[in-house]
Design a protein around this motif. Structure first.
Motif, mmCIF file in Angstrom:
data_model
loop_
_atom_site.group_PDB
_atom_site.id
_atom_site.type_symbol
_atom_site.label_atom_id
_atom_site.label_comp_id
_atom_site.label_asym_id
_atom_site.label_seq_id
_atom_site.Cartn_x
_atom_site.Cartn_y
_atom_site.Cartn_z
ATOM 1 N N ILE A 1 0.838 -1.198 0.000
ATOM 2 C CA ILE A 1 0.000 0.000 0.000
ATOM 3 C C ILE A 1 0.876 1.252 0.000
ATOM 4 O O ILE A 1 0.495 2.289 -0.549
ATOM 5 N N ILE A 2 2.081 1.162 0.610
ATOM 6 C CA ILE A 2 3.027 2.287 0.606
ATOM 7 C C ILE A 2 3.820 2.230 -0.698
ATOM 8 O O ILE A 2 4.585 1.293 -0.901
ATOM 9 N N PRO A 3 3.644 3.175 -1.606
ATOM 10 C CA PRO A 3 4.330 3.095 -2.897
ATOM 11 C C PRO A 3 5.851 3.131 -2.734
ATOM 12 O O PRO A 3 6.383 3.841 -1.887
ATOM 13 N N TYR A 4 6.522 2.368 -3.575
ATOM 14 C CA TYR A 4 7.985 2.323 -3.684
ATOM 15 C C TYR A 4 8.656 1.779 -2.422
ATOM 16 O O TYR A 4 9.505 0.912 -2.490
ATOM 17 N N ILE A 5 8.312 2.315 -1.249
ATOM 18 C CA ILE A 5 8.974 1.911 -0.010
ATOM 19 C C ILE A 5 8.445 0.571 0.483
ATOM 20 O O ILE A 5 9.196 -0.258 0.987
ATOM 21 N N GLY A 6 7.142 0.332 0.335
ATOM 22 C CA GLY A 6 6.535 -0.886 0.841
ATOM 23 C C GLY A 6 7.109 -2.167 0.279
ATOM 24 O O GLY A 6 7.410 -3.101 1.032
ATOM 25 N N PRO A 7 7.276 -2.262 -1.053
ATOM 26 C CA PRO A 7 7.865 -3.498 -1.602
ATOM 27 C C PRO A 7 9.239 -3.818 -1.038
ATOM 28 O O PRO A 7 9.579 -4.988 -0.853
ATOM 29 N N PHE A 8 10.037 -2.786 -0.758
ATOM 30 C CA PHE A 8 11.357 -3.034 -0.159
ATOM 31 C C PHE A 8 11.212 -3.617 1.240
ATOM 32 O O PHE A 8 11.982 -4.510 1.631
ATOM 33 N N LEU A 9 10.231 -3.154 2.008
ATOM 34 C CA LEU A 9 9.998 -3.692 3.349
ATOM 35 C C LEU A 9 9.599 -5.161 3.290
ATOM 36 O O LEU A 9 9.904 -5.928 4.203
ATOM 37 N N ALA A 10 8.906 -5.545 2.236
ATOM 38 C CA ALA A 10 8.536 -6.957 2.078
ATOM 39 C C ALA A 10 9.702 -7.787 1.566
ATOM 40 O O ALA A 10 9.811 -8.984 1.857
ATOM 41 N N PHE A 11 10.598 -7.156 0.791
ATOM 42 C CA PHE A 11 11.747 -7.882 0.229
ATOM 43 C C PHE A 11 12.742 -8.286 1.319
ATOM 44 O O PHE A 11 13.360 -9.355 1.229
ATOM 45 N N VAL A 12 12.888 -7.451 2.346
ATOM 46 C CA VAL A 12 13.914 -7.693 3.375
ATOM 47 C C VAL A 12 13.710 -9.052 4.064
ATOM 48 O O VAL A 12 14.649 -9.858 4.124
ATOM 49 N N PRO A 13 12.511 -9.374 4.614
ATOM 50 C CA PRO A 13 12.389 -10.701 5.248
ATOM 51 C C PRO A 13 12.519 -11.847 4.253
ATOM 52 O O PRO A 13 13.053 -12.910 4.595
ATOM 53 N N ALA A 14 12.034 -11.646 3.012
ATOM 54 C CA ALA A 14 12.164 -12.714 2.015
ATOM 55 C C ALA A 14 13.632 -12.999 1.723
ATOM 56 O O ALA A 14 14.050 -14.166 1.664
ATOM 57 N N PHE A 15 14.421 -11.964 1.552
ATOM 58 C CA PHE A 15 15.846 -12.152 1.291
ATOM 59 C C PHE A 15 16.541 -12.750 2.509
ATOM 60 O O PHE A 15 17.409 -13.622 2.370
ATOM 61 N N PHE A 16 16.136 -12.322 3.711
ATOM 62 C CA PHE A 16 16.771 -12.812 4.941
ATOM 63 C C PHE A 16 16.572 -14.310 5.097
ATOM 64 O O PHE A 16 17.525 -15.062 5.344
ATOM 65 N N PHE A 17 15.326 -14.778 4.920
ATOM 66 C CA PHE A 17 15.057 -16.207 5.123
ATOM 67 C C PHE A 17 15.610 -17.049 3.976
ATOM 68 O O PHE A 17 15.940 -18.224 4.175
ATOM 69 N N SER A 18 15.700 -16.473 2.772
ATOM 70 C CA SER A 18 16.259 -17.242 1.661
ATOM 71 C C SER A 18 17.781 -17.359 1.769
ATOM 72 O O SER A 18 18.344 -18.407 1.435
#
Length: 412
Positions: free
Chosen positions: A302-319
């Protein structure tokens, strides 16, 4: 004597600054007014500057009202908190109103419809809490257990890479590594100190936490009444509008309502598409917490541009905990997904409703986030869209006024 003491208690330095500012504005206004009147005596009537004292008075009154409100808000902190709760409640009522209206078409009263929406959101959070939290705790426990081994492996890889680089380039990598290690130790020490300070201040922050809980309950109650009494509030507001301004205000309200509805619907649909796609791809790649990360993506997108990065961080961390190859694939997927969202999905779903350039959107988010935090990031784009609608309306009215004025001159 008590009255005199209370008077001097009220006369704070801030009050004196405000008083000095008001006197300065009054002095500048009077000076400009008399200078214009003096200058008008020496020029032709057609070229004289005409001041509408009523508009000048309204402008000065608006400035005075703003200064008074600012002073009162600083004097009584509960007022801005209450006002913020009212504004947030109005926004939430606006967002959930389509759901309540849909339930109303199914012959469910608005009171019961709001309660159903509340219960639905509560159940979603409870399910997420019960499903995600135990696994999250387990994964974090495993992470902390294996953290020393991960650090040792990383250290060995860095030393091997440093030896190879030193042989090839003759650069003293030991000094660089020592500097990096010192920097990391200083950061960890400062982080530990800040965590201890926060733990010590947790007791003193209980009052603030209680205040936030009260504000949250107040928001829920106000949202309930705003949604239930929507029609009654609309009728009262309509009667309060002067008849000469009703058509313009209703036109503006209709334009803003259409733009905001399209924006909200489009953003929610985009968030769901991106979240579901993220969940499916992470499940295919075998990343832990794929469903949880997908839900985080829905909320954060819902937060443009910044929101996807916030979702990417845990995905990258666990991968990256599994393998660097998986982390690289996750990174490639998120980059591609953002490109597809901004270039394929968004134009078709949102269309050209907002009419804002991507650079303008990014500036709105940066300014809104720097000024009002996360709420500013979320609301900056729709607020700027509303300002654009108001600007277009003002330009339209100004052109109509000029056209009527020219027609009157032609008739004369």
């Amino acid at each position: 004597m008590v009255q005199v003491d209370s008077f001097f208690d009220a006369v704070t330095p801030n009050f004196l600054v405000v008083l000095r500012g008001l006197l300065l504005i009054l002095l500048i206004g009077l000076s400009v007014y008399y200078l214009i009147n003096i200058g008008n005596q020496y020029i032709d009537k057609s070229k004289r500057i005409r001041l509408d004292l009523r508009r000048v008075g309204l402008f000065l009154s608006a400035i005075l009202l703003f200064i008074i409100i600012r002073y009162v808000f600083q004097r009584f902190p509960v007022l801005p908190t209450t006002l913020a709760a009212i504004v947030i409640s109005m926004i939430l009522a606006y967002i959930i109103n389509p759901l309540v209206s849909y339930l109303e078409t199914k012959k469910i009263s608005r009171r019961l419809g709001v309660l159903i929406v509340y219960i639905g959101f509560i159940l979603i959070f409870v399910v997420l809490f019960l499903v995600v939290l135990p696994k999250t705790v387990e994964e974090l426990r495993n992470l902390f257990t294996s953290l020393p081994n991960l650090v040792n492996d990383l250290n060995l890889r860095i030393l091997d890479s440093a030896d190879h680089i030193e042989k090839v380039t003759n650069i003293d990598m030991s000094r660089i590594l020592n500097n990096v290690q010192d920097g990391i130790e200083q950061y960890l020490n400062s982080l530990q100190t800040s965590l201890l300070d926060r733990l010590r201040s947790m007791a003193s922050g209980m009052y603030a936490a209680f205040g936030r809980i009260v504000s949250f309950i107040l928001v829920l109650i106000l949202t309930y009444y705003f949604t239930v009494d929507k029609n009654r509030i609309k009728v009262k507001m309509y009667k309060m509008i002067p008849s000469s301004y009703r058509s313009d205000i209703l036109y503006l309200a209709s334009e803003i309502n259409t733009a905001m509805l399209e924006f909200v619907k489009g953003k929610l649909l985009l968030a769901v598409i991106v979240g579901v796609t993220t969940t499916i791809m992470l499940l295919i790649l075998g990343v832990n917490f794929a469903v949880a990360i997908g839900l985080i993506t829905i909320v954060a997108d819902i937060i443009p541009y910044i929101g996807p990065f916030l979702a990417f961080v845990p995905a990258f961390f666990f991968s990256v905990m599994d393998s660097w190859t998986k982390a690289i694939w996750v990174s490639i997927f998120f980059v591609f997904l953002q490109w597809a969202e901004n270039n394929l999905f968004a134009p078709k779903i949102l269309g050209k409703r907002t009419g804002l350039h991507p650079a303008v959107v990014l500036l709105c988010i940066v300014i809104g986030g720097g000024t009002f935090g996360v709420i500013g990031m979320i609301l900056s784009v729709p607020v700027f869209s509303i300002l654009t609608i108001l600007k277009n309306f003002t330009v339209m009215k100004w052109r109509d006024h000029r056209q009527r004025k020219n027609e009157v001159k032609k008739v004369q």
